[in-house]
Design a protein around this motif. Sequence first.
Motif, short mmCIF file in Angstrom:
data_model
loop_
_atom_site.label_atom_id
_atom_site.label_comp_id
_atom_site.label_asym_id
_atom_site.label_seq_id
_atom_site.Cartn_x
_atom_site.Cartn_y
_atom_site.Cartn_z
N PRO A 201 3.87 -3.67 -4.53
CA PRO A 201 5.29 -3.52 -4.80
C PRO A 201 6.13 -3.30 -3.55
CG PRO A 201 4.22 -1.44 -5.23
CD PRO A 201 3.14 -2.39 -4.75
N LEU A 202 5.49 -3.41 -2.37
CA LEU A 202 6.19 -3.09 -1.12
C LEU A 202 6.85 -4.33 -0.52
CD1 LEU A 202 3.59 -0.67 0.51
CD2 LEU A 202 5.59 -0.09 -0.90
N CYS A 203 8.09 -4.18 -0.12
CA CYS A 203 8.89 -5.28 0.46
C CYS A 203 8.21 -5.90 1.66
CB CYS A 203 10.26 -4.72 0.83
SG CYS A 203 11.25 -5.73 1.95
N HIS A 204 7.77 -5.07 2.61
CA HIS A 204 7.18 -5.57 3.85
C HIS A 204 5.96 -6.45 3.55
CE1 HIS A 204 6.05 -5.41 8.15
NE2 HIS A 204 4.81 -5.25 7.72
N PHE B 273 10.85 -14.24 8.67
CA PHE B 273 11.62 -13.53 7.64
C PHE B 273 13.06 -14.01 7.64
CE2 PHE B 273 14.23 -10.11 5.98
CZ PHE B 273 13.57 -9.78 4.81
N ARG C 123 18.27 -2.31 -0.61
CA ARG C 123 17.89 -3.63 -0.10
C ARG C 123 16.92 -3.53 1.08
NH1 ARG C 123 23.86 -5.16 2.38
NH2 ARG C 123 23.94 -3.52 3.99
N GLY C 124 16.04 -4.57 1.17
CA GLY C 124 15.09 -4.60 2.29
C GLY C 124 14.08 -3.46 2.22
N ILE D 29 14.55 -0.47 0.91
CA ILE D 29 15.39 0.71 1.14
C ILE D 29 15.87 0.75 2.59
CG2 ILE D 29 15.66 3.21 0.93
CD1 ILE D 29 13.59 3.21 -1.29
N GLY E 21 16.24 -1.42 4.74
CA GLY E 21 15.52 -2.25 5.72
C GLY E 21 14.20 -1.69 6.19
N TRP E 22 13.72 -0.65 5.53
CA TRP E 22 12.45 -0.02 5.94
C TRP E 22 11.22 -0.70 5.37
CZ3 TRP E 22 10.12 4.43 8.34
CH2 TRP E 22 10.91 4.97 9.36
N GLY E 23 11.40 -1.66 4.47
CA GLY E 23 10.25 -2.42 3.97
C GLY E 23 9.36 -1.66 3.00
N THR E 24 9.87 -0.55 2.45
CA THR E 24 9.05 0.20 1.48
C THR E 24 9.15 -0.50 0.11
OG1 THR E 24 10.80 1.83 0.91
CG2 THR E 24 9.42 2.31 2.84
N THR E 25 9.46 0.21 -0.95
CA THR E 25 9.47 -0.40 -2.28
C THR E 25 10.48 -1.55 -2.33
OG1 THR E 25 9.21 1.88 -3.06
CG2 THR E 25 9.48 0.16 -4.73
#
Lengths: 248, 248
Positions: free
Chosen positions: A166-169, A183, A100-101, A103, A105-109
């Motif tokens: 595809p990145l969350c951030h 957010f 989640r987040g 991975i 909370g790091w905002g990656t995929t």
Amino acid sequence: MQTGKITRRELLIGSSVMALGALSSSAHSAFLPNSGGVGFPLPWPYKKIDPQEAASISYNGFYTAACCYGTAKGILMPLQRLVGEPYTLVPLPEAIASGRGGIAGWGTTCGALVGAAVVAGFIAPLDAAESIIRDLFHWFGETSFPIYEPVSAKNVVRTRSASNSPLCHIAAGKWCKKAGKPFKHPEREEWCARLTADVTAQAVTLLNSWSEGTLGSGRRNPRTVYGAPAQYNCLECHSGGVPEMKKP
Amino acid sequence: MQTGKITRRELLIGSSVMALGALSSSAHSAFLPNSGGVGFPLPWPYKKIDPQEAASISYNGFYTAACCYGTAKGILMPLQRLVGEPYTLVPLPEAIASGRGGIAGWGTTCGALVGAAVVAGFIAPLDAAESIIRDLFHWFGETSFPIYEPVSAKNVVRTRSASNSPLCHIAAGKWCKKAGKPFKHPEREEWCARLTADVTAQAVTLLNSWSEGTLGSGRRNPRTVYGAPAQYNCLECHSGGVPEMKKP
């Protein structure tokens, strides 16, 4: 396999070597259980499931344990009912909830993509799973989310947004910028919940196509196209496209 | 659990609801097997393993099926020997091999990190797994790779490089720029193979600390620190830090 004359350790070490041939051919029969084990070799049996049923489970799953858990739960719960074991034996959605987040909370995929990618790898051989993942990632970047309309919505979401990434951030950041909301806002959370349902429905559609033999070859590996692992839209980042930080 | 008077479908639907409480508390006992199943509830039993043994398996595993397979194999093969089931029953390294190349070649999260993150979620409860993952991601960005020295090296690697990012495209791209070599080069491949061993050794060190109760609270969730999922180094991207594309 006759194991009477070799130790479990030799068997396990052997599995790494055997994986080479297996992964380069069918991609998935590399696993060797120990001599006392039964094991659930890959690929796991798949039966076509309803994308909308899966999407609905994922939407509610998001509000249980967020995006990565949501997509995995949406695909696997119908397979628990239709196929049973081994899907009923392995708590995969709970195990990968940390996706989640982007991975942890790091905002990656995007965690919804991570959940779908992990599940696809249990169902389809490696080459097919990667084709499904590449199609899913490409579709994700080009899609204005959300599409999914919950029967019983937890929150409203007034703004639709596409990410080109595809990145969350980046995906969530673009929604926040377009919506003019932080957010930490119920509308952003609802956006992610519906996006999670949309990713699940698309992943199931691709898995169903693969199971029917109609998936096609899919998009080429960016490593081949660009000579390195990459998105398909280089200038998204490599043209001053990343905004400066606002002054606090 | 007494299931005589409810259907499997009710059980499965129930599991989603029960997951809420479980995930918000121990984070991991949300899984319900069907009434005929046994199941392997989380967290799976862990015994301390040798980081260097795991690193060596991962280095060789990289040359079998790349980075994501490599870290997962390096952590799980010793646990197959030390613990046995359920590690011997689930072909997890093969199932997540598509994490290679930043997930199917898309250059997103480093596949070695993805492999370690997925495995951590089977071993540690969600909160602990996320602490381990955040520590691992932060360490990854600050570390000049490679550290690992293979007993029997497949290739040489003359250049060490740190990424300041958990992303495959950025980490490998910085190495290529510093080394003056293309991505498709035996030295880059060896760099990734040794990095995979290093990520495994660090993940095992963190898992061992967690199992001893000495992990500590770990780094804060970037969502809390920055108000959104993010890396810890915003200006890495948000200050014109992303280079323009070279003219072909």
